[in-house]
Design an enzyme around this catalytic site. Structure first.
Site, PDB file in Angstrom:
ATOM      1  N   ASP A   1      39.422  17.757  11.103  1.00 61.69           N
ATOM      2  CA  ASP A   1      38.541  18.416  12.052  1.00 61.69           C
ATOM      3  C   ASP A   1      39.279  19.682  12.512  1.00 61.69           C
ATOM      4  O   ASP A   1      40.451  19.909  12.194  1.00 61.69           O
ATOM      5  CB  ASP A   1      38.187  17.488  13.226  1.00 61.69           C
ATOM      6  CG  ASP A   1      36.918  17.959  13.943  1.00 61.69           C
ATOM      7  OD1 ASP A   1      36.472  19.100  13.693  1.00 61.69           O
ATOM      8  OD2 ASP A   1      36.365  17.190  14.753  1.00 61.69           O
TER       9      ASP A   1
HETATM   10  C1  BGC Z   1      33.878  19.212  15.750  1.00 63.02           C
HETATM   11  C2  BGC Z   1      33.293  18.872  14.401  1.00 63.02           C
HETATM   12  C3  BGC Z   1      32.792  20.119  13.721  1.00 63.02           C
HETATM   13  C4  BGC Z   1      33.910  21.131  13.661  1.00 63.02           C
HETATM   14  C5  BGC Z   1      33.531  22.409  12.945  1.00 63.02           C
HETATM   15  C6  BGC Z   1      34.828  20.384  15.714  1.00 63.02           C
HETATM   16  O1  BGC Z   1      35.146  20.814  16.991  1.00 63.02           O
HETATM   17  O2  BGC Z   1      34.537  18.073  16.252  1.00 63.02           O
HETATM   18  O3  BGC Z   1      32.270  17.942  14.541  1.00 63.02           O
HETATM   19  O4  BGC Z   1      32.298  19.819  12.449  1.00 63.02           O
HETATM   20  O5  BGC Z   1      34.310  21.458  14.974  1.00 63.02           O
HETATM   21  O6  BGC Z   1      32.681  23.189  13.669  1.00 63.02           O
END
Ligand code: BGC
Length: 764
Positions: A288
């Site tokens: 993530d």
């Molecule tokens: C979130 C994810 C997301 C990623 C990319 C993160 O802060 O937890 O769910 O896919 O950002 O935007």
């Protein structure tokens, strides 16, 4: 005899066909392996590490975008994929740099959080899960994939399948609620919708997230510590991730939280032993957002250490943080990681590109004509409207206040009544926020000149600006009215007094749930409650149109407001879909997939709880030395699976084909349902099973099946469930997945509380 021959022939043909398919798959895999090996032979170490790097282009971020010089880095081969970029021309320009100006011309992945639709948005995931309609859910993902791929996106960071039993956690809005069985069905449907056969230019790579257990943070506070037993992980939290893997999901995203004291991003047991060895996952794993870097704050070491830990655990791609980019070369020279580990991660990313067909045609998803004709089409919006209406849950309807007539004067009051920019809900980054249909626009359009819709805002969303500002991520602010609250309220009450019926559009803003939007009080904000009280005082019938991204505590509202329609955040067509249901053109059929508590102190509260050694007697709400509270009953306000409609469904007796079973027999359970109301409608019939005695303690009931059945007014239909021993299986204390002989309760009903029960014995 003839029949036997026929079936033998069918089996033989099926066998030959599947053998041919197997051979074909093997052929394709061999071809892919040869291609990638020969490509990797030409790659430098830097280029390999470059494939493992996923920067953000910075258009809409949840953190700091670290990479500003994208074009140059792409040219150097430092980038494997890019996300947070929207627009076919921009994407095409970058793909062109990669395949024309970089040394090895490797195409890029283009990712995005296409969570509940692209430009055409559908209800937030928690809302769409309330449809219990797998075909509709798959369709929403299909449309999302068509639109995203028409605009250059070939990879979505969806589905999010984190089970959660804590509505304080804002991200429950992005998931499918509390139940592992339902969550698994939805995971499968979404992946099918996004990926299809992964051969066409409108089928994109899915990414199941956030692996694992992200939905169980302590105190419901986002990113907080998670700690749970393995048996609970396997039985209650892992199933939807596993279902996604079984459904062939192409990628997995690691979660931010720790699992067994090791952040998921560095957790080898999770990423390699469970995901790959036990479940057979073949795709790639991405972190993530800055998940690797955050391990420094988790207290796991410096950037070099944590990057090496992530690689060794089984992470293939580093989102945003550039830990791999900056440290892996050094770690290799210091023998902290191996060449084989880097090669494997790089290979997995290249395989995904190969499977997407990008090596054959890097511009496969970059057809400018499609971008003009396949996004936000009226056909897609029409489907979004139907699905949105299906997601609404009628929580209360005393005296049949709903549906209301298209006549007289209708007062529409509340901070969410004329808030087009909030209708798309959280995580709808690709859409044009203001283009969604507001409630005001939807109601006006529906009544035409048959009725008058009178509007007033009535209150700001929250009493002070801080909460609202904290929550605002993608510019969805509600334009605060600077006047004193009493003045804003008074204006609304005057309008309400002139009307025949009041619709109060209240609740949370879109960004009061979602990422980093945990709440410690989950009621309707005070200033709105005050407004609601004043509106009730007028003596006119009041409908609470509830906007929310999570279960709220609505004990007061349930007691005092005659009708409550939960409309979540319903997407592009919200206002039209709301009008469809409010005026009775559509009969609501949604059922909640997460328990609504009476108060915050009951959290976590979920239907599939254990019995304990001191359960409370049925019908009681307190008994000394029993498992209960002094000041609130154990009951939820609204149980899992609950939702009303404009019809009245009556369940007949539950009939079982037998009550004693042995081995691999099949139990047939049937129940009749009669629509006693005036409206035709759909009913979600739910099957629950309780395993009465086990080698480990078992939940008081578990969802094992459901059917959504259309029943006309006055009609009776029968729901049939075929139950096999697969439905009895669970992970025991050795984490072996099997069933155990004994007694079971078979339950069928309209929700997890109101069920008909029959007992059976099933032995091995
Ligand atoms: C979130 C994810 C997301 C990623 C990319 C993160 O802060 O937890 O769910 O896919 O950002 O935007």
């Amino acid at each position: 005899m003839k029949k036997k021959l026929q079936s033998l022939l069918i089996i033989a043909i099926a066998f030959i066909f599947s053998a041919q398919l197997d051979a074909q798959t093997k052929d394709n895999t061999t071809r892919m392996n040869v291609f990638i090996s020969s490509l990797m032979n030409k790659m430098t170490l830097e280029e390999k590490i470059g494939q493992m790097n996923l920067p953000s282009a910075g258009e809409f971020t949840t953190g700091t975008a670290t990479n500003s010089d994208i074009g140059n880095n792409v040219k150097k081969g430092n980038v494997g994929g890019l996300f947070n970029i929207k627009g076919i021309e921009k994407i095409k320009a970058i793909q062109k740099i990669s395949v024309e100006e970089s040394r090895l011309k490797i195409p890029l992945l283009f990712g995005m959080d296409v969570i509940h639709g692209y430009e055409t948005t559908f209800p937030i995931p928690l809302g769409i899960s309330a449809t219990w309609d797998m075909a509709a859910i798959e369709k929403s993902a299909r449309i999302a994939a068509i639109e995203a791929s028409a605009d250059g996106i070939n990879w979505t960071f969806s589905p999010m399948v984190d089970i959660s039993r804590d509505p304080r956690w804002g991200r429950v809005s992005e998931g499918n609620g509390e139940d592992p069985y339902l969550g698994s069905q939805i995971a499968k449907a979404m992946i099918k919708g996004y990926q299809g056969s992964l051969t066409k230019n409108n089928e994109i790579l899915a990414c199941v997230k956030h692996y694992a257990l992200y939905g169980a943070p302590e105190g419901g506070r986002d990113y907080n510590t998670v700690d749970m037993s393995h048996i609970r992980m396997y039985n209650e939290y892992f199933p939807p991730y596993k279902a996604a893997v079984d459904a062939g999901v192409g990628s997995v995203m690691a979660s931010f939280n720790e699992v067994d004291g090791i952040p998921a991003t560095a957790n080898k047991w999770l990423m390699t032993d469970v995901l790959r060895k036990q479940w057979g996952f073949k795709g790639f794993v991405v972190t993530d957002y800055t998940g690797i870097n955050e391990m420094i704050d988790h207290g796991m070491g410096d950037l070099q250490t944590v990057s090496a830990l992530a690689l060794k655990a089984g992470i293939d791609m580093d989102m945003v943080g550039e830990g791999f980019l900056k440290t892996l070369k050094k770690s290799l020279s210091e023998k902290k990681v191996t060449q084989a580990e880097i090669d494997l991660a790089c290979r997995r990313v290249l395989e995904a590109k190969y499977k997407l067909g990008l090596f054959e045609d890097p511009y496969k998803f970059l057809d400018a004509q499609r971008a003009k004709t396949e996004i936000y089409t009226s056909e897609h919006r029409q489907i979004a409207r139907q699905i949105a209406a299906q997601s609404f849950v009628l929580l209360k309807n005393k005296g049949n206040v709903l549906p209301i007539k298209k006549a007289g004067k209708i007062a529409l009051i509340g901070p969410l009544a004329d808030a087009a920019n909030n209708m798309a809900g959280t995580w709808s980054v690709a859409t044009v926020q203001n283009r969604s249909v507001s409630v005001l626009a939807g109601l006006k359009e529906a009544v035409g000149n048959k009725a008058e819709v009178l509007y007033a805002k009535g209150s700001n969303l929250t009493e002070n600006a801080t909460l609202e500002e904290n929550a605002t991520m993608f510019g969805k602010s509600l334009n605060r009215d600077p006047r004193p609250a009493a003045e804003i309220r008074q204006e609304a009450v005057k309008i309400a007094e002139q009307s025949d019926v009041i619709i109060a559009a209240l609740g949370e803003s879109a960004e009061m749930s979602g990422e980093a939007s945990s709440r410690s009080h989950i009621g309707i904000p005070m200033v709105q409650q005050q407004l609601l009280k004043e509106l009730l005082k007028t003596g006119k019938p009041v409908v609470l149109l509830l906007f929310t991204g999570r279960p709220l505590t609505l004990t007061w509202e349930d007691k005092n407001v005659p009708a409550i329609l939960n409309v979540w955040f319903a997407g592009s067509e919200a206002g039209n879909a709301i009008a469809d249901v409010v005026f009775g053109d559509v009969n609501p059929s949604g059922k909640i997939t997460m328990t609504f508590p009476q108060n915050i102190g009951q959290i976590p509260i979920y239907y599939a709880h254990k019995n304990t050694g001191r359960p409370l007697e049925e019908g009681k709400w307190f008994s000394k030395f029993r498992s209960n509270y002094l000041d609130v009953s154990n009951d939820p306000l609204y149980p899992f699976g609950y939702g009303l409609g404009y019809s009245a469904f009556e369940y007949g007796n539950l009939n079982l084909s037998q009550t004693t079973l042995k081995g691999n027999q099949t139990l047939k359970a049937t129940i009749s349902i009669t629509n006693k109301g005036k409206y035709d409608g759909a009913e979600v019939v739910q099957l629950y099973i309780r395993d009465k005695v086990g080698s480990v303690t078992r939940p008081v009931k578990e969802l094992k099946g459901f059917q959504k059945i259309w029943i006309k007014s006055g009609e009776t239909k029968t729901a049939t469930f075929n139950i096999t021993t697969n439905d009895l299986k669970f992970y025991n204390s050795d984490l072996k997945y099997d069933w155990e002989s004994g007694e079971f309760d078979i339950m069928i009903g309209a929700n997890s509380r109101d069920v008909k029960i029959q007992k059976i014995t099933w032995n091995k």
